[in-house]
Design an enzyme around this catalytic site. Structure first.
Site, short mmCIF file in Angstrom:
data_model
loop_
_atom_site.label_atom_id
_atom_site.label_comp_id
_atom_site.label_asym_id
_atom_site.label_seq_id
_atom_site.Cartn_x
_atom_site.Cartn_y
_atom_site.Cartn_z
CG HIS A 125 -2.01 1.01 1.15
ND1 HIS A 125 -1.80 2.35 1.40
CD2 HIS A 125 -3.31 0.89 0.80
CE1 HIS A 125 -2.94 3.01 1.22
NE2 HIS A 125 -3.87 2.13 0.86
CD GLU A 127 -1.53 5.05 5.75
OE1 GLU A 127 -2.69 5.09 5.32
OE2 GLU A 127 -1.25 4.77 6.94
CB THR A 164 -4.33 5.66 8.78
OG1 THR A 164 -4.37 5.53 7.36
CG2 THR A 164 -3.23 6.60 9.19
CB CYS A 192 -7.40 7.23 10.76
SG CYS A 192 -8.49 8.56 10.43
CB SER A 220 -10.91 1.75 -1.89
OG SER A 220 -11.17 2.06 -0.55
CB SER A 265 -11.82 6.82 -1.78
OG SER A 265 -10.70 6.53 -1.02
FE1 F3S Z 1 -6.48 10.66 6.93
FE2 F3S Z 1 -7.85 8.98 8.30
FE3 F3S Z 1 -8.65 9.70 5.99
S1 F3S Z 1 -5.67 9.00 8.09
S2 F3S Z 1 -6.82 10.12 4.84
S3 F3S Z 1 -8.50 11.03 7.77
S4 F3S Z 1 -8.79 7.67 6.81
#
Ligand code: F3S
Length: 297
Positions: A125, A127, A164, A192, A220, A265
């Protein structure tokens, strides 16, 4: 049929920021050429809209020339990639999500202090590749407990971070295994909130719905994870990219409650279109009007 939309679904803060940044780029400041380094988000409609605006995705930095603008997507990039871009004298528009930036800082700092960095996530990935670029590519990357178990024991100090979008329970389990492999283990919670909120709402909703519709790109990773969670609770879970794929839900008329969630997304307009089409299908099949509503607490 009742349609229930998960309270947290669709664009997260970081993706929203990156998309707005890209659509607000001023072309006259960039010698007319604007690129994103890799596709900005995993969503075909957004990519198409950016193409129409004149913003293309490139994967090879060699395609850039002086004064071009390059947008860094929310996933972020490694330190050496920034250096390569600066050497080319391009204008960098940095839309890296602040939560990903925080991981870069942790990794840079702990690597400098001598810690062995372990990234829990998907090694392919972008990231994760970007995060690894903040410890000179020296991180160990594990995606499951088996891989953690296979690591050699070490007397090094270890610092773990997670992609994340990784599942928290899986990260916790992997860290328990990692702890046994290193003399000292440090764990940062880098998952996240947007992901956690979407995942827990998806879990909650999929336990009560007769069917679940997960909207998002098939490529995704966070959409795929929502799909996995829903599928565990609700066998009738469907992954669709947009409203045009809804006709596959042929038995929709037999369902009492259908839940909807969407990956980070997935633009709002795509979610609304799906709801609109589902309501329309319901009206046609049942001859009555249904209303979508947010999931009650
Ligand atoms: Fe950032 Fe969390 Fe979105 S790390 S890109 S807010 S899924």
């Amino acid at each position: 049929m009742e349609i229930i939309v998960a309270r947290y679904s669709g664009f997260c803060f970081g993706v929203d920021k990156a998309v707005k940044t890209a659509f607000n780029v001023q072309f006259d400041q960039c010698d007319g050429r604007v690129f994103t380094l890799g596709e900005l988000i995993h969503n075909a409609q957004v990519i198409e809209a950016l193409n129409k605006k004149g913003i293309q995705a490139i994967n090879d930095i060699d395609e850039l020339r002086e004064n071009d603008c390059v947008i860094i997507r929310a996933h972020g990039i490694g330190r050496h990639v920034y250096e390569m871009l600066r050497e080319r004298n391009v204008r960098i528009i940095d839309a890296t999500c602040p939560y990903v930036k925080r991981i870069h800082e942790i990794v840079r700092e702990k690597h400098d202090e001598g810690y062995q960095i372990v990234i829990v996530g998907d090694p392919t990935h972008p990231e994760v590749i970007g995060i690894n670029g903040w410890c000179d590519g020296k991180a160990l990357i594990v995606s499951d407990e088996k891989e953690a178990e296979e690591l050699a024991c070490s007397d090094a100090r270890m610092c773990a971070v997670a992609q994340t979008t990784f599942r928290r329970s899986k990260y916790d389990a992997i860290f328990e295994t990692l702890k046994k492999k290193f003399a000292f283990a440090l764990k940062f919670d880098t998952i996240c909130n947007a992901t956690v909120q979407r995942q827990s709402e998806a879990a909650r909703l999929s336990k009560v719905a007769d069917a679940m519709v997960v909207i998002g790109g098939r490529n995704s990773s966070n959409t795929q994870k929502l799909y996995e969670i829903c599928r565990q609770n609700c066998p009738q879970t469907y992954l669709i990219e947009n409203a045009s794929e809804l006709p596959s839900l042929k038995n929709i008329k037999n369902l009492k409650t259908v839940g909807i969630t969407a990956g980070a997304s997935t633009p709002d307009w795509v979610i609304k279109e799906v709801i609109f089409h589902m309501e329309d299908m319901t009206k046609r099949q049942e001859g009555e009007i249904d209303f979508s509503k947010a999931l009650e607490e």
